[in-house]
Design an enzyme around this catalytic site. Structure first.
Site, PDB file in Angstrom:
ATOM      1  N   CYS A  66       0.824  -1.217   0.000  1.00  0.00           N
ATOM      2  CA  CYS A  66       0.000   0.000   0.000  1.00  0.00           C
ATOM      3  C   CYS A  66       0.852   1.258   0.000  1.00  0.00           C
ATOM      4  CB  CYS A  66      -0.898   0.006   1.232  1.00  0.00           C
ATOM      5  SG  CYS A  66       0.081  -0.118   2.733  1.00  0.00           S
ATOM      6  N   ASP A  74       2.420   2.421   2.588  1.00  0.00           N
ATOM      7  CA  ASP A  74       2.423   3.075   3.894  1.00  0.00           C
ATOM      8  C   ASP A  74       3.776   2.899   4.588  1.00  0.00           C
ATOM      9  OD1 ASP A  74      -0.096   3.809   3.388  1.00  0.00           O
ATOM     10  OD2 ASP A  74      -1.066   2.386   4.726  1.00  0.00           O
ATOM     11  N   CYS A  81      -2.623   4.013   6.913  1.00  0.00           N
ATOM     12  CA  CYS A  81      -4.050   3.867   7.165  1.00  0.00           C
ATOM     13  C   CYS A  81      -4.334   3.892   8.666  1.00  0.00           C
ATOM     14  CB  CYS A  81      -4.542   2.551   6.568  1.00  0.00           C
ATOM     15  SG  CYS A  81      -3.935   1.125   7.472  1.00  0.00           S
ATOM     16  N   CYS A  84      -1.487  -4.690   7.885  1.00  0.00           N
ATOM     17  CA  CYS A  84      -1.074  -3.378   8.387  1.00  0.00           C
ATOM     18  C   CYS A  84      -0.280  -3.525   9.694  1.00  0.00           C
ATOM     19  CB  CYS A  84      -2.287  -2.495   8.632  1.00  0.00           C
ATOM     20  SG  CYS A  84      -3.428  -2.440   7.235  1.00  0.00           S
TER      21      CYS A  84
HETATM   22 FE1  FES Z   1      -1.192   0.215   4.356  1.00  0.00          FE
HETATM   23 FE2  FES Z   1      -2.792  -0.416   6.273  1.00  0.00          FE
HETATM   24  S1  FES Z   1      -3.331  -0.110   4.224  1.00  0.00           S
HETATM   25  S2  FES Z   1      -0.643  -0.275   6.359  1.00  0.00           S
END
Ligand code: FES
Length: 147
Positions: free
Chosen positions: A33, A35, A58, A102
Site C-alpha cells: 500500500c 504506507d 491507514c 497493516c
Molecule cells: Fe497500508 Fe494499512 S493499508 S498499512
C-alpha cells in the site's frame, strides 16, 4: 468493523513524534500500500524507556503503531523482539482480517529500530540481519536510513 480500542488508538494515538538522539530508529514500508512507519526508541541498560512513532498510513497502521509503542515501553530489548504483529493486534482487541497486513509494520518497525540500536552499539551478531528480515521479506521492504 473496528474495535473500540482500534478507534481509540486511531483517533488519539499515543507517543506520536520523534525522540531526539534516539538510541534506535527504524523505518519500514509496506509495498502493498506504500504506507510507512518510523519508530524511535530510547534504550537504557537494555530496557526500552521511551518509544515514539510517525506513521504515514491507514487507520489500522496508526492504531498498531500507537499500541506497539505502548507495548515496548518498559520491556527489555529481547522481550520487545518477541512482540508479534498478532500480539499487537490482540492488544487492540483484533483487526479485520484484511487489515492484518497493516500490523506487520508495527512488528517490523520495532525490529528495525532494535537492529539500528544494536548496530550503533556493536551488538549486532552475524545472524541479526537475517533474523530481522525473516519470513516476511516478501511483504516488507526495509528502508534503513542513510546515516
Ligand atoms: Fe497500508 Fe494499512 S493499508 S498499512
Amino acid at each position: 468493523m473496528y474495535s473500540e480500542k482500534v478507534m481509540d488508538h486511531f483517533t488519539n494515538p499515543r507517543n506520536v513524534g520523534e525522540i531526539e538522539n534516539a538510541d534506535g530508529v527504524g523505518q519500514v514500508g509496506n509495498p502493498k500500500c506504500g504506507d510507512i512507519m518510523k519508530m524511535y526508541l530510547k534504550i537504557e541498560n537494555n530496557v526500552i524507556v521511551d518509544a515514539k512513532f510517525k506513521t504515514f498510513g491507514c487507520g489500522a497502521a496508526v492504531a498498531t503503531s500507537s499500541m506497539a509503542t505502548e507495548l515496548v515501553k518498559g520491556k527489555t530489548v529481547e522481550e520487545a523482539l518477541k512482540i508479534t504483529n498478532q500480539a499487537v493486534a490482540e492488544a487492540l482487541d483484533g483487526l479485520p482480517p484484511i487489515k492484518m497486513h497493516c500490523s506487520n509494520l508495527a512488528e517490523e518497525a520495532i525490529k528495525a529500530a532494535i537492529d539500528d540500536y544494536r548496530a550503533k552499539n556493536g551488538l549486532l551478531d552475524e545472524n541479526a540481519e537475517k533474523n530481522a528480515c525473516g519470513r516476511r521479506c516478501d511483504d516488507i521492504h526495509h528502508m534503513h536510513e542513510e546515516e
